[in-house]
Design a protein around this motif. Sequence first.
Motif, short mmCIF file in Angstrom:
data_model
loop_
_atom_site.label_atom_id
_atom_site.label_comp_id
_atom_site.label_asym_id
_atom_site.label_seq_id
_atom_site.Cartn_x
_atom_site.Cartn_y
_atom_site.Cartn_z
N ILE B 238 0.80 -1.22 0.00
CA ILE B 238 0.00 0.00 0.00
C ILE B 238 0.84 1.27 0.00
O ILE B 238 0.31 2.35 -0.20
N GLY B 239 2.14 1.16 0.25
CA GLY B 239 2.97 2.35 0.06
C GLY B 239 2.98 3.32 1.23
O GLY B 239 2.82 4.52 1.04
N ILE B 240 3.12 2.80 2.43
CA ILE B 240 3.28 3.70 3.57
C ILE B 240 4.75 3.83 3.93
O ILE B 240 5.24 4.92 4.20
N PHE B 241 5.44 2.71 3.89
CA PHE B 241 6.85 2.72 4.26
C PHE B 241 7.77 2.48 3.06
O PHE B 241 8.97 2.67 3.15
N ASP B 242 7.20 2.02 1.94
CA ASP B 242 8.01 1.63 0.80
C ASP B 242 8.28 2.85 -0.08
O ASP B 242 7.35 3.46 -0.64
N ALA B 243 9.58 3.19 -0.20
CA ALA B 243 9.94 4.38 -0.96
C ALA B 243 9.51 4.29 -2.42
O ALA B 243 9.14 5.29 -3.03
N ARG B 244 9.51 3.06 -2.98
CA ARG B 244 9.17 2.94 -4.40
C ARG B 244 7.71 3.29 -4.65
O ARG B 244 7.30 3.59 -5.75
N LEU B 245 6.89 3.19 -3.58
CA LEU B 245 5.48 3.50 -3.72
C LEU B 245 5.14 4.85 -3.10
O LEU B 245 3.99 5.17 -2.85
N GLY B 246 6.17 5.65 -2.84
CA GLY B 246 5.92 6.98 -2.28
C GLY B 246 5.90 7.01 -0.77
O GLY B 246 5.58 8.03 -0.18
N GLY B 247 6.21 5.88 -0.13
CA GLY B 247 6.23 5.85 1.33
C GLY B 247 7.58 6.29 1.87
O GLY B 247 8.46 6.69 1.12
N ASP B 248 7.72 6.19 3.17
CA ASP B 248 8.95 6.65 3.79
C ASP B 248 9.39 5.64 4.87
O ASP B 248 8.69 5.46 5.86
N PRO B 249 10.53 4.98 4.67
CA PRO B 249 10.96 3.98 5.66
C PRO B 249 11.23 4.60 7.03
O PRO B 249 11.10 3.92 8.04
N VAL B 250 11.60 5.88 7.06
CA VAL B 250 11.89 6.50 8.35
C VAL B 250 10.61 6.69 9.16
O VAL B 250 10.62 6.68 10.40
N LEU B 251 9.48 6.81 8.46
CA LEU B 251 8.19 6.91 9.16
C LEU B 251 7.98 5.70 10.06
O LEU B 251 7.48 5.81 11.17
N PHE B 252 8.38 4.53 9.54
CA PHE B 252 8.24 3.33 10.36
C PHE B 252 9.01 3.48 11.66
O PHE B 252 8.53 3.11 12.73
N GLN B 253 10.21 4.05 11.56
CA GLN B 253 11.02 4.19 12.78
C GLN B 253 10.34 5.12 13.78
O GLN B 253 10.36 4.87 14.98
N HIS B 254 9.73 6.18 13.28
CA HIS B 254 9.00 7.07 14.18
C HIS B 254 7.86 6.31 14.88
O HIS B 254 7.71 6.39 16.09
N PHE B 255 7.07 5.59 14.08
CA PHE B 255 5.96 4.83 14.67
C PHE B 255 6.49 3.82 15.68
O PHE B 255 5.98 3.68 16.78
N PHE B 256 7.51 3.10 15.23
CA PHE B 256 8.01 2.00 16.06
C PHE B 256 8.54 2.52 17.40
O PHE B 256 8.21 2.01 18.46
N TRP B 257 9.35 3.57 17.36
CA TRP B 257 9.95 4.06 18.60
C TRP B 257 8.97 4.86 19.43
O TRP B 257 9.18 5.04 20.63
N PHE B 258 7.91 5.36 18.80
CA PHE B 258 6.89 6.03 19.60
C PHE B 258 6.32 5.05 20.63
O PHE B 258 5.96 5.45 21.74
N TYR B 259 6.22 3.77 20.26
CA TYR B 259 5.88 2.76 21.26
C TYR B 259 7.11 2.27 22.00
O TYR B 259 7.13 2.19 23.22
N SER B 260 8.13 1.92 21.25
CA SER B 260 9.20 1.13 21.85
C SER B 260 10.06 1.93 22.79
O SER B 260 10.71 1.35 23.65
#
Lengths: 314, 553
Positions: B238-260
């Motif tokens: 769906i292209g949330i984290f995948d750069a080829r689909l317009g997503g951003d892998p760093v966004l995942f890190q923000h989400f992940f560390w917001f919990y972790s």
Amino acid sequence: MNRFLENLFLPPQASTHAKVVDDVFLFVTWVNIIFFIIVAAAAVFFCIKYKRRSANDRTPHVTHNLTLELVWSIIPLFIVMIIFFWGFQTYMVARIAPNDAFEVQATAKKWLWAFEYPDGTRSINELHVPFGRPVRVVLSSEDVLHAFFLKDFRVKTDVLPNRYTEVWFEATKPGEYVLQCAEYCGKDHSKMLGKVFVDSKADYDRFIAEGPADWKTMPPAELGKMTYEQAGCVSCHSLDGTKGQGPSWKGIYGQTHQFNDGTSQVVDENYIRQSIENPQGKIVKGFEGIMPTYQGLLREKQINGVIAYIKSLK
Amino acid sequence: MANTVTSSPTKTGTAPPHLNYLTENNTLKAWLTTVDHKRLGLMYLGAVMSFFFIAGALALLLRLELLTPKQDFMDSATYNKVFTLHGAIMVFLFIIPSVPAALGNFVLPLMLGAKDVAFPRLNLASFYVYCTGAVMALVAIIGGGVDTGWTFYTPYSTTTEGPVGLMAMAVFVLGFSSIFTGINFVATVHKLRAPGMGWFQLPLFVWGIYATALIQVLATPVLGITAVLMVMERAFHIGIFDARLGGDPVLFQHFFWFYSHPAVYIMILPGMAIISDIIPVFSKKTMFGYRAIGFSSVSIAFIGFLVWGHHMFTSGQSDLASAIFAFLTYLVAIPSGIKIWNWLATMYQGSIDLRTPMLYAMSFLLLFAIGGLTGLYLGAISVDIHLHDTYFVVAHFHYVMMGGTVIAFIGGIHYWWPKMFGKMYNEKLAAIACWLVFIGFNVTFLNQFMMGSQGMPRRYWTYLPEFQRYHVGSTIGSWILGFGLVMAAGVLLASLRKKEYDAGDNPWGARTMEWETVSPPITHNFEGQPVLRHGPYDFRVEPTPATVAGGRH
């Protein structure tokens, strides 16, 4: 004592920035040592001095002491604020490359580092930079995350597939330094190593003229294949006979090419070299003259390599 | 049952066997469908300790492979799966549920003078949700294993082979278990305190568990959302984290560390909470700065939500963001420091008895001090750039997670063991095990500090020869540590073979309410509703059995 701590904890200082970072590191180390000694000495001393003598020991009922609590909150607050500002200020130094920096493009992919120099030279897993100049490396990834880590220079940045990141450094002595990938990237993450050569002017010029060291031992056809892939030949010339923007290379050696101006020529070493250096000279029938010249972009060894490679494509 | 309400701090004699929560209705079916917080606490304890020893064994294998730079017995793909499992099991199946779900479940209602938690059935559901998540994780392991690291960073996690989706869903499910427990504890602390027990008469363990429960409820949903998004990315692109689909892998890190990152405090706050209960008891002195410790737990929980970006100084996030995150990170140092000073001040002029739980508390104090102080390096951004993703960070968080939380957890088990089972373990052997753990731990991880700051990256299957001496030291330390832990477990389990309840109701002379009932407690904890008569650390009064209000129920 500082020298002892440096040797214990830190790799050699090889960049101007390393000294700056290490000073902060050593300051924090002293803060650590002093506070740890206070805590450990108090704990051990109390355990001995106030050891329980009998089950009926009576102890003072002290619930708090505001002055003491303010002291041990505010003094550490000052210390951590010093560390914060120092750490941030030295970080900003590392973020802004000088304008006259020597610039290299780097691409990471599983599991190698590719570098491209201002004159178009490329190298794999070895980065050559001239000594005595600040160097700016602009990075991007072709697949997953990687991280560009030069421990002796105290610089690191993640390498991303969707935007450029950069580091800069100025080495303090010529030599050979280790490049490691620091962001987990799969099977050969720990083998995704490279070398950074900080060359004297003469060494750097020799590198640009002769190419990376591994070219010397590479069979010509293999170097040709690498050149085919890296120099852009691959985007127009197929290897399987399909027609692209330019003629396929499959089995052309020894064939006769018909040209737009009606002439023809057998494909031999001289013809291939001529087509690389002066592509507009002879346009194969049915194609447009869109190929740029590669004169000066490819080294002798690479041109010979491409010739050998084309010969090998039966 | 008249004998059950007599006890004294020094009593070690045997009490005649009484019907208690362990022996009453002791059938398999009764255990599996129990809503008794004490039984659920023990079941959690068994489950998390099993995973602790599995993940610990994996750690020993990793250390063994790292003894030499070449391949010893695992190839790199296997190594990557093993370190992923070590991290994922330790974090999601062991540390996060360890203190709250195992000790918290057992102790919290007893400390409050309550019959059970506020929602006993939700508590049982939480346990089975945990088991479901654990089974999903095990299936993912058997079905090929996962090699993403416990952090699941994209785009690696969305492109690599293997049952990553199942593993992420296991984390999702485990999150719900954590949320259920958190909701339960918040409600329990608000509603089920004994008559007379105000917020500032709560034992500090309750304060710590309460602060933890708030984080569990507020932060865990973000982990769930992140796991779901990651699975959808894998399945449907769906292209949330995948750069080829317009997503951003760093966004995942923000989400992940917001919990972790808050999860780090889910792990360490309960550890601090245990220590805050052990130290006054074994110093026989009232807690110094009670309110400061209680408030520091809550402020750590609060600030903990605002510092996630300090995991991402090299990620390419903006310099301003890095500066703010670093600044806020240092603020966490203050309440953490306050706790250490308060513990030391409590020991000052106390009557210190270095029995096993106190030995673990001292061990915690020193190890956590190192863990906390080395955090000062990592908050200094320029230094963090050098140390990020090296063994220095590995050593730092093991000092906090293992030297902090796990040592406190084991100390807590030794502290409440006589209450849980009514049986005292061999204290001499338990103390030897504690020393082995302390020594082994330091040998293992001090080496890792040095190799890390020297430039050894983490998650490396092979390494430069110059780092070998540190790896050898670390591996040898891991054997001492492993042996110490097995010995500690053996000493505890051996005590269960005793025929009689020999521990006494209050073997340590504590003043908190869980010691006012019998050991092991009866099914309904207290005979009637106990009433608070003195503060949790008021050593001016002699310990007495529970005073019951309103007669039997």
